[in-house]
Design a protein around this motif. Structure first.
Motif, PDB file in Angstrom:
ATOM      1  N   GLU A  20       2.500  -5.730   6.097  1.00 30.96           N
ATOM      2  CA  GLU A  20       1.233  -5.001   6.078  1.00 30.96           C
ATOM      3  C   GLU A  20       1.414  -3.661   6.804  1.00 30.96           C
ATOM      4  OE1 GLU A  20      -1.239  -5.878   4.205  1.00 30.96           O
ATOM      5  OE2 GLU A  20      -0.129  -7.700   3.688  1.00 30.96           O
ATOM      6  N   ASP A  21       0.458  -2.756   6.650  1.00 36.36           N
ATOM      7  CA  ASP A  21       0.690  -1.402   7.153  1.00 36.36           C
ATOM      8  C   ASP A  21       0.702  -1.307   8.679  1.00 36.36           C
ATOM      9  OD1 ASP A  21      -1.945  -1.801   7.478  1.00 36.36           O
ATOM     10  OD2 ASP A  21      -2.622  -0.184   6.126  1.00 36.36           O
ATOM     11  N   ASN A  22       0.330  -2.346   9.352  1.00 32.78           N
ATOM     12  CA  ASN A  22       0.511  -2.304  10.809  1.00 32.78           C
ATOM     13  C   ASN A  22       1.967  -2.563  11.183  1.00 32.78           C
ATOM     14  OD1 ASN A  22       0.536  -4.947  10.093  1.00 32.78           O
ATOM     15  ND2 ASN A  22      -0.943  -5.647  11.639  1.00 32.78           N
ATOM     16  N   VAL A  23       2.754  -3.031  10.231  1.00 30.30           N
ATOM     17  CA  VAL A  23       4.180  -3.282  10.496  1.00 30.30           C
ATOM     18  C   VAL A  23       5.041  -2.242   9.762  1.00 30.30           C
ATOM     19  CG1 VAL A  23       6.061  -4.961  10.366  1.00 30.30           C
ATOM     20  CG2 VAL A  23       3.702  -5.741  10.751  1.00 30.30           C
ATOM     21  N   ILE A  24       4.782  -2.117   8.465  1.00 33.56           N
ATOM     22  CA  ILE A  24       5.598  -1.225   7.626  1.00 33.56           C
ATOM     23  C   ILE A  24       4.763  -0.023   7.180  1.00 33.56           C
ATOM     24  CG2 ILE A  24       6.940  -1.040   5.490  1.00 33.56           C
ATOM     25  CD1 ILE A  24       8.208  -3.086   7.307  1.00 33.56           C
ATOM     26  N   LYS A  25       5.339   1.145   7.437  1.00 33.85           N
ATOM     27  CA  LYS A  25       4.696   2.369   6.943  1.00 33.85           C
ATOM     28  C   LYS A  25       5.707   3.140   6.112  1.00 33.85           C
ATOM     29  CE  LYS A  25       1.253   2.978  10.565  1.00 33.85           C
ATOM     30  NZ  LYS A  25       1.518   1.746  11.378  1.00 33.85           N
ATOM     31  N   PHE A  26       5.257   3.700   4.973  1.00 37.76           N
ATOM     32  CA  PHE A  26       6.173   4.463   4.120  1.00 37.76           C
ATOM     33  C   PHE A  26       6.194   5.922   4.561  1.00 37.76           C
ATOM     34  CE2 PHE A  26       4.335   1.145   1.201  1.00 37.76           C
ATOM     35  CZ  PHE A  26       5.446   0.308   1.291  1.00 37.76           C
ATOM     36  N   LYS A  27       7.410   6.492   4.583  1.00 35.92           N
ATOM     37  CA  LYS A  27       7.491   7.932   4.843  1.00 35.92           C
ATOM     38  C   LYS A  27       7.948   8.604   3.555  1.00 35.92           C
ATOM     39  CE  LYS A  27       8.046   9.431   9.203  1.00 35.92           C
ATOM     40  NZ  LYS A  27       8.812   9.659  10.475  1.00 35.92           N
ATOM     41  N   ASN A  28       8.924   9.483   3.627  1.00 37.71           N
ATOM     42  CA  ASN A  28       9.179  10.181   2.365  1.00 37.71           C
ATOM     43  C   ASN A  28       9.942   9.337   1.358  1.00 37.71           C
ATOM     44  OD1 ASN A  28      12.081  10.765   2.911  1.00 37.71           O
ATOM     45  ND2 ASN A  28      11.103  11.709   4.703  1.00 37.71           N
ATOM     46  N   CYS A  29       9.489   9.483   0.137  1.00 39.16           N
ATOM     47  CA  CYS A  29      10.051   8.688  -0.958  1.00 39.16           C
ATOM     48  C   CYS A  29      10.371   9.629  -2.104  1.00 39.16           C
ATOM     49  CB  CYS A  29       9.030   7.648  -1.390  1.00 39.16           C
ATOM     50  SG  CYS A  29       9.492   6.870  -2.954  1.00 39.16           S
ATOM     51  N   GLY A  84      16.416 -15.084  -6.182  1.00 47.43           N
ATOM     52  CA  GLY A  84      15.612 -16.087  -6.893  1.00 47.43           C
ATOM     53  C   GLY A  84      14.147 -15.711  -6.864  1.00 47.43           C
ATOM     54  N   GLN A  85      13.309 -16.732  -6.749  1.00 48.86           N
ATOM     55  CA  GLN A  85      11.862 -16.497  -6.749  1.00 48.86           C
ATOM     56  C   GLN A  85      11.501 -15.564  -5.593  1.00 48.86           C
ATOM     57  OE1 GLN A  85       9.122 -16.002  -8.305  1.00 48.86           O
ATOM     58  NE2 GLN A  85       8.962 -18.087  -9.106  1.00 48.86           N
ATOM     59  N   THR A  86      10.642 -14.600  -5.891  1.00 48.48           N
ATOM     60  CA  THR A  86      10.294 -13.605  -4.859  1.00 48.48           C
ATOM     61  C   THR A  86       9.439 -14.218  -3.761  1.00 48.48           C
ATOM     62  OG1 THR A  86       8.575 -12.971  -6.397  1.00 48.48           O
ATOM     63  CG2 THR A  86      10.423 -11.466  -6.157  1.00 48.48           C
ATOM     64  N   SER A  87       9.733 -13.839  -2.516  1.00 52.45           N
ATOM     65  CA  SER A  87       8.932 -14.302  -1.394  1.00 52.45           C
ATOM     66  C   SER A  87       7.646 -13.490  -1.344  1.00 52.45           C
ATOM     67  CB  SER A  87       9.726 -14.136  -0.098  1.00 52.45           C
ATOM     68  OG  SER A  87       9.915 -12.765   0.158  1.00 52.45           O
ATOM     69  N   ARG A  88       6.716 -14.025  -0.537  1.00 54.89           N
ATOM     70  CA  ARG A  88       5.449 -13.314  -0.409  1.00 54.89           C
ATOM     71  C   ARG A  88       5.646 -11.909   0.151  1.00 54.89           C
ATOM     72  NH1 ARG A  88       0.462 -16.579   2.053  1.00 54.89           N
ATOM     73  NH2 ARG A  88       1.563 -18.538   2.360  1.00 54.89           N
ATOM     74  N   GLY A  89       6.600 -11.774   1.135  1.00 56.06           N
ATOM     75  CA  GLY A  89       6.863 -10.473   1.746  1.00 56.06           C
ATOM     76  C   GLY A  89       7.343  -9.476   0.710  1.00 56.06           C
ATOM     77  N   VAL A  90       8.277  -9.886  -0.121  1.00 49.88           N
ATOM     78  CA  VAL A  90       8.832  -8.997  -1.138  1.00 49.88           C
ATOM     79  C   VAL A  90       7.752  -8.582  -2.134  1.00 49.88           C
ATOM     80  CG1 VAL A  90      10.436  -8.873  -3.087  1.00 49.88           C
ATOM     81  CG2 VAL A  90      11.183  -9.866  -0.906  1.00 49.88           C
ATOM     82  N   ARG A  91       6.943  -9.587  -2.538  1.00 51.39           N
ATOM     83  CA  ARG A  91       5.904  -9.284  -3.530  1.00 51.39           C
ATOM     84  C   ARG A  91       4.887  -8.285  -2.956  1.00 51.39           C
ATOM     85  NH1 ARG A  91       3.480 -14.788  -5.112  1.00 51.39           N
ATOM     86  NH2 ARG A  91       1.989 -13.486  -6.243  1.00 51.39           N
ATOM     87  N   ARG A  92       4.522  -8.556  -1.715  1.00 51.36           N
ATOM     88  CA  ARG A  92       3.524  -7.680  -1.089  1.00 51.36           C
ATOM     89  C   ARG A  92       4.082  -6.266  -0.911  1.00 51.36           C
ATOM     90  NH1 ARG A  92      -1.291  -5.730  -0.750  1.00 51.36           N
ATOM     91  NH2 ARG A  92      -1.872  -4.964   1.317  1.00 51.36           N
ATOM     92  N   LEU A  93       5.357  -6.165  -0.534  1.00 46.73           N
ATOM     93  CA  LEU A  93       5.967  -4.841  -0.335  1.00 46.73           C
ATOM     94  C   LEU A  93       6.028  -4.065  -1.643  1.00 46.73           C
ATOM     95  CD1 LEU A  93       7.433  -3.033   1.821  1.00 46.73           C
ATOM     96  CD2 LEU A  93       9.575  -3.907   0.853  1.00 46.73           C
ATOM     97  N   ILE A  94       6.461  -4.732  -2.693  1.00 47.40           N
ATOM     98  CA  ILE A  94       6.545  -4.053  -3.991  1.00 47.40           C
ATOM     99  C   ILE A  94       5.152  -3.602  -4.415  1.00 47.40           C
ATOM    100  CG2 ILE A  94       7.179  -4.308  -6.423  1.00 47.40           C
ATOM    101  CD1 ILE A  94       9.237  -6.380  -5.590  1.00 47.40           C
ATOM    102  N   ARG A  95       4.171  -4.511  -4.208  1.00 43.22           N
ATOM    103  CA  ARG A  95       2.803  -4.160  -4.585  1.00 43.22           C
ATOM    104  C   ARG A  95       2.333  -2.916  -3.813  1.00 43.22           C
ATOM    105  NH1 ARG A  95      -2.169  -6.685  -6.059  1.00 43.22           N
ATOM    106  NH2 ARG A  95      -3.758  -5.093  -5.668  1.00 43.22           N
ATOM    107  N   ARG A  96       2.648  -2.880  -2.543  1.00 42.87           N
ATOM    108  CA  ARG A  96       2.226  -1.714  -1.744  1.00 42.87           C
ATOM    109  C   ARG A  96       2.906  -0.439  -2.224  1.00 42.87           C
ATOM    110  NH1 ARG A  96       2.858  -1.753   4.298  1.00 42.87           N
ATOM    111  NH2 ARG A  96       1.760   0.225   4.033  1.00 42.87           N
ATOM    112  N   GLU A 127       0.791   2.498  -3.382  1.00 34.75           N
ATOM    113  CA  GLU A 127       0.711   3.644  -2.476  1.00 34.75           C
ATOM    114  C   GLU A 127       1.660   4.753  -2.867  1.00 34.75           C
ATOM    115  OE1 GLU A 127       1.068   2.122   1.573  1.00 34.75           O
ATOM    116  OE2 GLU A 127      -0.144   0.366   0.971  1.00 34.75           O
ATOM    117  N   LEU A 128       2.814   4.411  -3.458  1.00 32.87           N
ATOM    118  CA  LEU A 128       3.798   5.437  -3.817  1.00 32.87           C
ATOM    119  C   LEU A 128       3.796   5.702  -5.316  1.00 32.87           C
ATOM    120  CD1 LEU A 128       6.722   4.116  -1.568  1.00 32.87           C
ATOM    121  CD2 LEU A 128       5.077   5.930  -1.002  1.00 32.87           C
ATOM    122  N   ASN A 129       2.941   4.943  -6.004  1.00 35.00           N
ATOM    123  CA  ASN A 129       2.809   5.160  -7.430  1.00 35.00           C
ATOM    124  C   ASN A 129       4.092   4.972  -8.218  1.00 35.00           C
ATOM    125  OD1 ASN A 129       0.687   5.637  -9.152  1.00 35.00           O
ATOM    126  ND2 ASN A 129       0.064   7.445  -7.951  1.00 35.00           N
TER     127      ASN A 129
END
Lengths: 676, 366
Positions: free
Chosen positions: B177-186, B221-233, B237-239
């Motif tokens: 979540e954004d309190n842990v992971i923040k995106f910078k330049n992409c 293998g099957q994606t974990s919740r963390g991976v799914r949530r990160l990709i979704r973000r 957020e980065l389109n």
């Protein structure tokens, strides 16, 4: 020598006994007389003429000893004991004496035994002794229609004859009829040609017993333990005769005592005439042909029980026969009509005076004495019924569970026995183990393998630890077997245990015919019920129909089978109720155990979450639990948990629910993180 | 963090309420009951409009005085109690830790929990009953999945340049979540999710992400919740468009399906995790012919594969003609293909030919 066949002779014997109940008062009639009488009536017998009259029954039986149960050394011993004990019990009861019987069997050498049977009966008058013990088919029970143990009177003299044939020794009899009379001691030999006793010794002796009879025989025989043993026979005899006390010393010098359970003598059975319901047409025709009565009416009244003049009239009217007609003049059709009417007429049930049941309470007590430690006993006594004009009573009892799961008795550490069975130190272990009940060669090998003991090791060479290990394995084995081994069936006919020919017996057939699964008892299709179960059936009748002369199995009469089944079903229902109650109680207890086990954890968690007092919460849970754990608390429906839901789903639309294939693909990968 | 602290208090209140109501039931001599939302196929709805699986409102009883449910009832409160402890002290722990916190031996050698899969299920039960996410219960799972690519991000205050992260990549944490992971330049143009670590390594070694300007994630293998949530973000957020590369078998297709519509078990998480316009790049059943792959690299479908493929044919989110065609082709060909099969055409065939061709020609399903 005559060419008369065995079958013929027995046909004659049977008919003579069947047709002449009313002549019992004449008393001493020898078979020779019976044969003479018969031979005058039968053309075929007449042709045989003089020759036949000289046939010695003794000789005939000597050649056909298997018919009497003397065909093997093991059975010879059993039959000898059995006949003597039967006679003793009958004699005591007739004289209103509570029987005390002593049986001693002594091993003289490898194949020879001395058998002594002593009773506290009325004794036998001096003049009768030689004939009773030295002449075949001599007996007073022969022609009377009432319940008794011995029926042919061939037993004890046949044992004497067997003794003489195999050892050449005399039969020794000591008898005393009262304290004021002297005790007589006889030694007899039989004249096999003439069917007559030869008195070798005839003395007056000192005897400490006030009255009674002691018979001593030396026979070629073999003692064996197990289901067909004398031990078992006497044990079952004790069950069947709760009023008898039996002392027994077997060839292994083991002393057994079966104390009296009841101080009351069984009611004395009365002689009765056949009952009109169920008399066989053939026998009826014979009775009519041989009747001396002048009128059919009086014939019916006098030859049958429960027939009043009015009933005789009803029968004759129904059959369209004149009551006054002379029986011998009746036509075949008329006889048949009368017979038919007799079966239909409303009439009182046969009196049960002639039969003496053991009784429900004593039956149960007797069974409990013999097989103690079962957890459940039940017994049932049925009202009297009739087959072929003979009244009979069926009684049954069942013992279940408890120690029947296995005899867990251990011997002493240095005792060479397993589960109470003594192991002969000289035998190899495999041979000795075969003496254990229910053991086969295969089982012996398995047991030895499990204990790592060579099957050829001699018992005396066994280490104590090895013996202990054998005992343990045996116990495990017995426990396992108990639930899958067939029930033990104790068959009693007129209080006499039947040990052989289980398969041929109507009692066993009745047991198999019942659906025991209905009573929560295992039963393979068409087989005996299984489990820690003893089933006892007593058939009491003035004339128990045996399949053969050796009196080992009850013949298959539908009326008898039906009664046995009804009685066993009554017992079975009670057993079934007991078992289902037990299952319910156990289930309720298991439920409670589960809740108790989890409630401690739950209370702690609840206290931790809320900060409330742990003991208070614990108390609430315990109080509430009472509401949900009584034995009659309705069992829950199966849990509608996730699993149940997905199964239901699966069935309704053929879908597995969600993630089954994932699981089959990989154990650790899942929808979300599974951690290694 | 005051926001999260107040959220903690909220969750705690809910747990306490559940416990009090249970105590109240005992006091009133009633059989306490927890109503737990059902997490199975029978209680999901596929929202065509939103393109994702959502949880229905079916609940199931969980009674304490019930032979079949008693243990689970107790387990629920054991886990709830452990979570309360974590919430009180504002600490976070792994679900594996929680398993050990709550596992102990009852009488007769019976354990409160025999293995972690048992406590994991209870955690999910509490999540759905309390309407609280796992991280809100202060629980996390172990890291799974790695990432590399044209992106700089901040993980718990540390700046991570995913372009210079070595051969192993950056391990994706369980809570993103954004309190842990923040995106910078992409600078990336798209995200490539790869089922297999070995293929990801191959592509990383070939610097595929550099050449094609993307972010590469492997999910093991099957994606974990963390991976799914990160990709979704990142998608939101980065389109960035998301491409999924999996084995050509029902299992691979299902991995794609979970990323796209969400999973049946965690339907309540779809809102945060599903990416309805994720693209299925391969392997397609048609790729065998398109890329002229030799027969030797194929593997026969086994009974489970066939059964699973047939089930998937019936899922509403695979009802579109293109998916039916894809699944039927898989069933008809009776063979499956692993990603590694592409190596039969050369070790870098996948990075130099297969992927560029597929992406540039827009040969994907969505």
């Amino acid at each position: 020598m005559s060419d008369l066949e065995i079958g013929d002779l027995f046909a004659i014997l049977e008919k003579s006994t069947d047709s002449a109940p009313e002549r019992s008062d004449k008393g001493e009639k020898t078979v020779t007389e019976v044969l003479e009488k018969k031979s005058r009536k039968r053309t075929r017998a007449e042709e045989m003429g003089e020759k036949q009259r000289s046939i010695s029954i003794s000789e005939f039986f000597a050649k056909n000893k298997q018919l009497l149960g003397f065909d093997s050394p093991v059975r010879a011993l059993m039959t000898t004991v059995k006949e003597a004990v039967d006679n003793s019990l009958d004699a005591c009861e007739e004289a209103h004496i509570l029987p005390t019987i002593m049986v001693e069997i002594e091993q003289l050498n490898e194949e020879r035994l001395r058998v002594a049977i002593q009773d506290n009966g009325p004794g036998i008058v001096k003049a009768q002794v030689p004939r009773i013990f030295g002449q075949l088919l001599y007996g007073s029970k022969f022609h009377s229609l009432k319940q008794s143990r011995g029926q042919q009177g061939i037993g004890i003299s046949a044992a004497g004859m067997y003794s003489q044939l195999t050892t050449g020794k005399t039969v020794k009899i000591t008898s005393r009829i009262g304290p004021e009379h002297p005790a007589h001691h006889f030694e007899l030999l039989l004249d096999l040609q003439k069917n007559k006793p030869n008195v070798v010794k005839d003395l007056i002796v000192d005897w400490e017993e006030p009255h009674g009879t002691r018979v001593e025989l030396e026979i070629a025989g073999q003692y064996k333990s197990g289901r067909h043993s004398v031990d078992e026979y006497l044990g079952q005899t004790a069950v069947a005769n709760p009023h008898a006390e039996i002392f027994y010393i077997n060839p292994k010098m083991e002393k057994m005592h079966f104390p009296r359970v009841s101080q009351a003598l069984p009611r004395e059975p009365k002689s009765v005439k056949p009952h009109p319901h169920g008399i066989e047409l053939g026998l009826f025709i014979k009775m009519i042909r041989e009747s001396a009565a002048k009128k059919v009416g009086s014939f019916l009244q006098h030859e049958f029980s429960r027939v009043t003049p009015k009933i005789a009239e009803t029968i004759c009217n129904g059959a369209g026969v004149d009551v006054k007609k002379r029986p011998t003049r009746l036509s075949a059709e008329e006889i048949e009509m009368i017979h038919k009417e007799m079966g239909l007429v409303k009439i009182m049930a046969p009196t049960s005076d002639s039969i003496v049941p053991i009784g429900e309470i004593l039956l149960r007590r007797g069974l409990a004495r013999q097989v103690s430690g079962a957890e459940f006993y039940v017994s049932k006594s049925r009202p009297p019924k009739v087959y072929r004009g003979n009244p009979f009573i069926v009684e049954t009892a069942i013992a279940y569970g408890g120690e029947l799961r296995g005899n867990l008795e251990h011997g002493d550490m240095d005792d060479l026995s397993i589960a109470g069975v003594y192991l002969d130190p000289e035998k190899t272990i495999s041979a000795a183990l075969l003496d254990l009940p229910g053991f086969t060669r295969k089982k012996v090998t398995d047991l030895c393998d499990r204990c790592n003991i060579g099957t050829r090791t001699r018992v005396k060479n066994l280490e104590i630890e090895e013996l202990e290990s054998l005992r343990h394995s045996y116990n495990d084995f017995v426990k396992k077997e108990a639930n899958s081994s067939p029930a033990q069936i104790i068959r009693l006919a007129n209080r006499v245990p039947l040990l052989y020919q289980l398969k041929a017996c109507a009692i066993s057939k009745s047991v198999m015919d019942i659906n025991w699964r209905r009573y929560n008892i295992n039963q393979p299709k068409g087989g005996y019920p299984q489990g820690p179960l003893i089933i006892m059936v007593h058939l009491a009748s003035v004339w128990v129909p045996f399949t053969s002369e050796s009196k080992e199995a009850v013949a298959h009469f539908p009326e008898i089978i039906e009664e046995i089944k009804l009685s066993l079903q009554e017992c079975g229902r009670e057993l079934g109720n007991y078992l289902s109650k037990k299952v319910k109680l156990r289930a309720a207890q298991e439920r409670k155990d589960i809740f108790v086990r989890y409630s401690t954890e739950l209370a702690r968690a609840l206290a931790n979450i809320t900060g409330d007092d742990l003991e208070e919460i614990d108390g609430y849970i315990k109080t509430a639990m009472e509401n949900f754990t009584t034995a009659n608390y309705e069992m829950e429906k199966p849990a509608l948990e996730e699993d149940a839901v997905s199964v239901e789903k699966w069935e309704s639309d053929g879908d597995d629910g969600d993630d089954l294939p994932e699981q089959s693909n990989s154990g650790t990968e899942n929808d979300e993180e599974g951690e290694e | 963090m005051s926001n999260s602290a107040s959220r903690s208090r909220e969750v705690m209140k809910k747990i306490i309420k559940m416990a009090r109501s249970t105590i109240g039931d005992f006091k009133a001599m009633n059989n306490p009951n927890l109503n737990i939302p059902v997490r199975s196929l029978s209680n999901i709805i596929f929202s065509e409009e939103r393109g994702m699986i959502e949880m229905g409102d079916k609940t199931q009883e969980r009674l304490f005085f019930h032979q079949g449910m008693s243990k689970k009832f107790m387990q629920t409160f054991l886990v709830a109690s452990a979570c309360t402890e974590l919430l009180k002290v504002e600490k976070t722990t792994s679900i594996r830790d929680l398993f050990y916190m709550t596992k102990h031996t009852l009488s007769r050698g019976e354990n409160t929990f025999d293995d972690q899969s048992e406590s994991d299920v209870i955690i999910e039960d509490i999540e759905v009953s309390m309407g609280a996410l796992r991280e809100e219960l202060h629980l996390f799972a172990s890291n799974r999945g790695t990432m590399v690519g044209n992106l700089t991000l901040v993980d718990s205050g540390d700046t991570i340049n995913a372009r210079k992260i070595g051969s192993g990549g950056w391990g994706i944490p369980s809570i993103v979540e954004d309190n842990v992971i923040k995106f910078k330049n992409c600078d990336a143009d798209f995200i490539l999710l790869i089922e297999k670590d070995a293929v990801w390594r191959r592509l990383n070694e070939d610097k595929f992400w550099k050449k094609h300007n993307c972010i590469m994630i492997q999910s093991q293998g099957q994606t974990s919740r963390g991976v799914r949530r990160l990709i979704r973000r990142m998608h939101d957020e980065l389109n960035l468009p998301v491409y999924v590369l999996v084995d050509n078998d029902p299992w691979g297709l299902y991995i794609y399906s979970v990323i796209k519509q969400g999973s049946i078990n965690l339907a309540y998480e779809s809102v945060r995790m599903a990416i309805p316009d994720a693209r299925f790049l391969g392997l397609s059943s048609f790729d065998r012919e398109k890329f002229d792959l030799p027969d030797v690299v194929t593997i026969s479908l086994d009974k489970n594969d066939e059964k699973r493929a047939k089930q998937m044919l019936a899922y509403p989110w695979f009802k579109e003609a293109k998916w039916q065609k894809e699944l039927k082709k898989l069933l008809d060909s009776r063979v499956k293909l692993e990603l590694e099969a592409l190596s039969a055409k050369g070790i870098s065939f996948i990075s130099e030919s297969y992927l560029p061709e597929k992406i540039s020609s827009g040969d994907y399903l969505d």
